[in-house]
Scaffold this motif. Structure first.
Motif, PDB file in Angstrom:
ATOM      1  N   THR A  50       0.833  -1.207   0.000  1.00 25.37           N
ATOM      2  CA  THR A  50       0.000   0.000   0.000  1.00 25.37           C
ATOM      3  C   THR A  50       0.865   1.253   0.000  1.00 25.37           C
ATOM      4  OG1 THR A  50      -1.809  -1.106   1.177  1.00 25.37           O
ATOM      5  CG2 THR A  50      -1.748   1.298   1.282  1.00 25.37           C
ATOM      6  N   TYR A  51       1.871   1.270   0.862  1.00 30.47           N
ATOM      7  CA  TYR A  51       2.773   2.419   0.909  1.00 30.47           C
ATOM      8  C   TYR A  51       3.506   2.596  -0.429  1.00 30.47           C
ATOM      9  CZ  TYR A  51       2.213   2.594   6.014  1.00 30.47           C
ATOM     10  OH  TYR A  51       1.710   2.715   7.289  1.00 30.47           O
ATOM     11  N   PHE A  52       3.924   1.475  -1.012  1.00 28.24           N
ATOM     12  CA  PHE A  52       4.653   1.538  -2.281  1.00 28.24           C
ATOM     13  C   PHE A  52       3.766   2.127  -3.375  1.00 28.24           C
ATOM     14  CE2 PHE A  52       6.827   0.074  -6.070  1.00 28.24           C
ATOM     15  CZ  PHE A  52       8.168   0.120  -5.716  1.00 28.24           C
ATOM     16  N   GLU A  53       2.513   1.686  -3.431  1.00 27.73           N
ATOM     17  CA  GLU A  53       1.590   2.198  -4.441  1.00 27.73           C
ATOM     18  C   GLU A  53       1.330   3.690  -4.246  1.00 27.73           C
ATOM     19  OE1 GLU A  53       0.359   0.745  -7.130  1.00 27.73           O
ATOM     20  OE2 GLU A  53       1.530  -1.056  -6.670  1.00 27.73           O
ATOM     21  N   GLU A  54       1.217   4.106  -2.979  1.00 26.95           N
ATOM     22  CA  GLU A  54       1.024   5.536  -2.718  1.00 26.95           C
ATOM     23  C   GLU A  54       2.252   6.323  -3.162  1.00 26.95           C
ATOM     24  OE1 GLU A  54      -0.984   6.889   0.908  1.00 26.95           O
ATOM     25  OE2 GLU A  54      -1.186   4.790   1.467  1.00 26.95           O
ATOM     26  N   GLY A  55       3.420   5.752  -2.938  1.00 32.46           N
ATOM     27  CA  GLY A  55       4.643   6.391  -3.400  1.00 32.46           C
ATOM     28  C   GLY A  55       4.639   6.547  -4.921  1.00 32.46           C
ATOM     29  N   LEU A  56       4.199   5.504  -5.632  1.00 35.47           N
ATOM     30  CA  LEU A  56       4.123   5.574  -7.092  1.00 35.47           C
ATOM     31  C   LEU A  56       3.165   6.662  -7.556  1.00 35.47           C
ATOM     32  CD1 LEU A  56       4.050   1.780  -8.077  1.00 35.47           C
ATOM     33  CD2 LEU A  56       5.962   3.371  -8.345  1.00 35.47           C
ATOM     34  N   ASP A  57       2.038   6.795  -6.850  1.00 31.28           N
ATOM     35  CA  ASP A  57       1.064   7.831  -7.209  1.00 31.28           C
ATOM     36  C   ASP A  57       1.675   9.225  -7.070  1.00 31.28           C
ATOM     37  OD1 ASP A  57      -0.881   5.974  -7.805  1.00 31.28           O
ATOM     38  OD2 ASP A  57      -1.836   6.077  -5.832  1.00 31.28           O
ATOM     39  N   TYR A  58       2.360   9.459  -5.951  1.00 29.98           N
ATOM     40  CA  TYR A  58       2.998  10.762  -5.750  1.00 29.98           C
ATOM     41  C   TYR A  58       4.112  10.999  -6.773  1.00 29.98           C
ATOM     42  CZ  TYR A  58       0.601  11.950  -1.382  1.00 29.98           C
ATOM     43  OH  TYR A  58      -0.341  12.305  -0.456  1.00 29.98           O
ATOM     44  N   GLU A  59       4.822   9.931  -7.107  1.00 28.63           N
ATOM     45  CA  GLU A  59       5.896  10.056  -8.098  1.00 28.63           C
ATOM     46  C   GLU A  59       5.326  10.499  -9.448  1.00 28.63           C
ATOM     47  OE1 GLU A  59       9.537   7.382 -10.047  1.00 28.63           O
ATOM     48  OE2 GLU A  59       7.836   6.386  -9.070  1.00 28.63           O
ATOM     49  N   LYS A  60       4.214   9.904  -9.861  1.00 30.21           N
ATOM     50  CA  LYS A  60       3.591  10.259 -11.135  1.00 30.21           C
ATOM     51  C   LYS A  60       3.163  11.723 -11.159  1.00 30.21           C
ATOM     52  CE  LYS A  60       1.844   5.598 -12.082  1.00 30.21           C
ATOM     53  NZ  LYS A  60       0.630   4.731 -12.137  1.00 30.21           N
ATOM     54  N   GLN A  61       2.796  12.243  -9.989  1.00 37.57           N
ATOM     55  CA  GLN A  61       2.370  13.642  -9.884  1.00 37.57           C
ATOM     56  C   GLN A  61       3.548  14.603  -9.760  1.00 37.57           C
ATOM     57  OE1 GLN A  61      -0.500  13.944  -6.630  1.00 37.57           O
ATOM     58  NE2 GLN A  61      -1.278  11.909  -7.133  1.00 37.57           N
ATOM     59  N   GLU A  63       5.431  14.763  -7.147  1.00 40.52           N
ATOM     60  CA  GLU A  63       5.563  15.126  -5.727  1.00 40.52           C
ATOM     61  C   GLU A  63       6.609  14.203  -5.097  1.00 40.52           C
ATOM     62  OE1 GLU A  63       4.113  17.659  -4.385  1.00 40.52           O
ATOM     63  OE2 GLU A  63       2.727  18.159  -6.003  1.00 40.52           O
ATOM     64  N   TYR A  64       7.874  14.495  -5.376  1.00 42.69           N
ATOM     65  CA  TYR A  64       8.938  13.557  -5.041  1.00 42.69           C
ATOM     66  C   TYR A  64       9.218  13.475  -3.542  1.00 42.69           C
ATOM     67  CZ  TYR A  64       9.674  13.858 -10.069  1.00 42.69           C
ATOM     68  OH  TYR A  64       9.500  13.828 -11.418  1.00 42.69           O
ATOM     69  N   ALA A  65       9.060  14.556  -2.825  1.00 48.17           N
ATOM     70  CA  ALA A  65       9.289  14.527  -1.381  1.00 48.17           C
ATOM     71  C   ALA A  65       8.260  13.625  -0.695  1.00 48.17           C
ATOM     72  CB  ALA A  65       9.234  15.938  -0.803  1.00 48.17           C
ATOM     73  N   GLU A  66       6.986  13.752  -1.116  1.00 47.04           N
ATOM     74  CA  GLU A  66       5.943  12.895  -0.546  1.00 47.04           C
ATOM     75  C   GLU A  66       6.163  11.441  -0.957  1.00 47.04           C
ATOM     76  OE1 GLU A  66       5.497  15.724  -2.003  1.00 47.04           O
ATOM     77  OE2 GLU A  66       4.462  17.013  -0.548  1.00 47.04           O
ATOM     78  N   ALA A  67       6.543  11.241  -2.213  1.00 42.36           N
ATOM     79  CA  ALA A  67       6.815   9.880  -2.684  1.00 42.36           C
ATOM     80  C   ALA A  67       7.940   9.252  -1.872  1.00 42.36           C
ATOM     81  CB  ALA A  67       7.188   9.903  -4.167  1.00 42.36           C
TER      82      ALA A  67
END
Length: 225
Positions: A50-61, A63-67
């Motif tokens: 779940t955390y990894f998928e959320e990181g991927l979502d932020y990366e696509k946007q 938002e690298y710090a959040e990712a």
């Protein structure tokens, strides 16, 4: 930057320490079976995913710090339950987020201090190969050309041993870019010709634009244009 680096390395160290306490120490206490089940059940692979998928979502946007935060949480969960391949995936993502944020020292330390040790421990040659490529890219961005060339070369050696044509082409392209940065244009042109020949030999067009863009940085081609 030094403070950020310290916190990054400290956080990873804490991940490992906490994981060790949660997965090893309870088994040294045979009289507390219920406590063991509770401790282990909290370390669920689903949490890491779940955390990894959320990181991927932020990366696509973008938002690298959040990712980075979520990939760090995923790394903790995977390490805690000894899913070391997935742990390596999360570490690679953490390093890449630091890279995208131009935190080159932090990106380097995640790879050198944690990821390479993890891949060596589990005997993952593909993991090491990717780690070497990442370090080549980091050092290139940081203008540390000697180190960049060394790691791209190591990537290429492993790629050849494993018969991974695409990774080998990536290593040759990395070496070409490093040679361009140090203004060794003859070597760079030779490397680009080799990358082009290798790509043609496997009938791949995916490197065409990168080879063309790299060639445009060669003085001989600039003069012709």
């Amino acid at each position: 930057m030094r403070t950020s680096l310290f916190l990054s390395v400290l956080t990873l160290s804490c991940f490992a320490a906490i994981a060790q306490n949660n997965t090893v120490a309870p088994y040294d206490m045979p009289g507390h079976g219920t406590a063991i089940n509770i401790a282990v059940s909290k370390l669920d692979e689903a949490d890491g995913n779940t955390y990894f998928e959320e990181g991927l979502d932020y990366e696509k946007q973008g938002e690298y710090a959040e990712a980075l935060t979520f990939f760090g949480k995923a790394a903790f969960e995977y390490n805690a339950i000894k899913k070391f391949q997935r742990y390596g995936d999360a570490l690679m993502k953490m390093s890449n987020m630091h890279y995208n944020l131009a935190h080159y020292l932090e990106a380097e330390q995640v790879m050198l201090n944690v990821a390479i040790k993890n891949y060596s421990k589990i005997g993952s040659r593909s993991g090491l190969m990717n780690a070497y490529q990442q370090l080549g890219k980091i050092y290139l961005a940081g203008n540390r050309i000697t180190e960049s060339l060394w790691f791209y070369t190591q990537q290429g050696i492993l790629a050849q041993q494993m018969g991974n044509n695409h990774s080998y082409i990536e290593s040759v392209l990395g070496i070409a870019m490093a040679n361009i940065k140090r203004k060794d244009y003859k070597l760079a042109e030779r490397d680009l010709k080799r990358a082009e020949w290798l790509a043609n030999s496997i009938r791949s067009k995916q490197y065409s634009n990168r080879i063309r863009d790299a060639r445009s940085q060669l003085p001989s081609l600039k003069k012709r244009s």
